[in-house]
Motif scaffolding. Structure first.
Motif, mmCIF file in Angstrom:
data_model
loop_
_atom_site.group_PDB
_atom_site.id
_atom_site.type_symbol
_atom_site.label_atom_id
_atom_site.label_comp_id
_atom_site.label_asym_id
_atom_site.label_seq_id
_atom_site.Cartn_x
_atom_site.Cartn_y
_atom_site.Cartn_z
ATOM 1 N N GLU A 1 0.837 -1.195 0.000
ATOM 2 C CA GLU A 1 0.000 0.000 0.000
ATOM 3 C C GLU A 1 0.871 1.243 0.000
ATOM 4 O O GLU A 1 1.802 1.368 0.806
ATOM 5 N N LYS B 1 -6.721 0.660 -6.890
ATOM 6 C CA LYS B 1 -7.248 1.544 -5.847
ATOM 7 C C LYS B 1 -7.475 0.850 -4.510
ATOM 8 O O LYS B 1 -7.327 1.455 -3.463
ATOM 9 N N ASP C 1 0.660 5.646 -1.705
ATOM 10 C CA ASP C 1 0.042 6.685 -2.544
ATOM 11 C C ASP C 1 -1.475 6.532 -2.672
ATOM 12 O O ASP C 1 -2.052 6.765 -3.738
ATOM 13 N N GLY C 2 -2.140 6.118 -1.617
ATOM 14 C CA GLY C 2 -3.594 6.008 -1.630
ATOM 15 C C GLY C 2 -4.128 4.821 -2.417
ATOM 16 O O GLY C 2 -5.296 4.785 -2.776
#
Length: 161
Positions: free
Chosen positions: A78, A106, A80-81
């Motif tokens: 995980e 995402k 950078d969002g």
């Protein structure tokens, strides 16, 4: 009468039944299959472990074959969002094209879909060139370090007195 005269003896050179490209592809596919299980466990909030056979000494000091659980390292992380999914051959990250080495998704739930796409690419032979480049760089760097160590213009430090 000799025991060997009873046997049919022939000279043979064992050939490898499989192409090296196919072997590398199968190794990568097996790794991706394992990562699919890791991703499934990560979605559930669990760790994925596999059985590993290793030699250890028992209480009497004898070497015995034992089975131990080993954690499998994730190819995704995980940042950078979102989540980055890398494809690895051994410990080396494969280049996936266009200068990138990871797939961005995402959510953690989407990691499995990215791994499925990498699986399809590996089975289809799309990653063969990337594997070949990793193998070339691995052997080239190994030879380069040996050349530097043993070159006549660069004697070992112990020679310099």
């Amino acid at each position: 009468m000799s025991h060997l005269t009873k046997l049919t003896v022939k000279a043979v050179i064992r050939t490898n039944q499989q192409d090296p490209v196919q072997q590398r592809r199968q190794k990568l596919v097996a790794g991706i299959e394992e990562q699919l299980k890791v991703a499934e466990a990560a979605v559930k909030g669990e760790n994925f472990e596999v059985l590993k056979k290793t030699w250890a000494k028992n209480q009497q000091g004898e070497k015995v074959l034992v089975e131990r659980m080993r954690k499998v390292r994730k190819w995704f992380f995980e940042q950078d969002g979102g989540w980055y999914v890398q494809c690895k051959y051994g410990s080396k990250v494969l280049a996936l094209g266009k200068g990138g080495n990871a797939v961005f998704v995402k959510a953690l739930d989407d990691v499995e879909a990215a791994l499925q796409a990498l699986y399809a690419a590996a089975v289809g032979g799309e990653l063969d060139e990337a594997i070949e480049n990793v193998m070339k760089s691995r052997t080239a760097s190994a030879f380069a370090s040996k050349r530097i160590e043993h070159s006549p213009g660069n004697p070992p430090e112990k020679w310099l007195c």
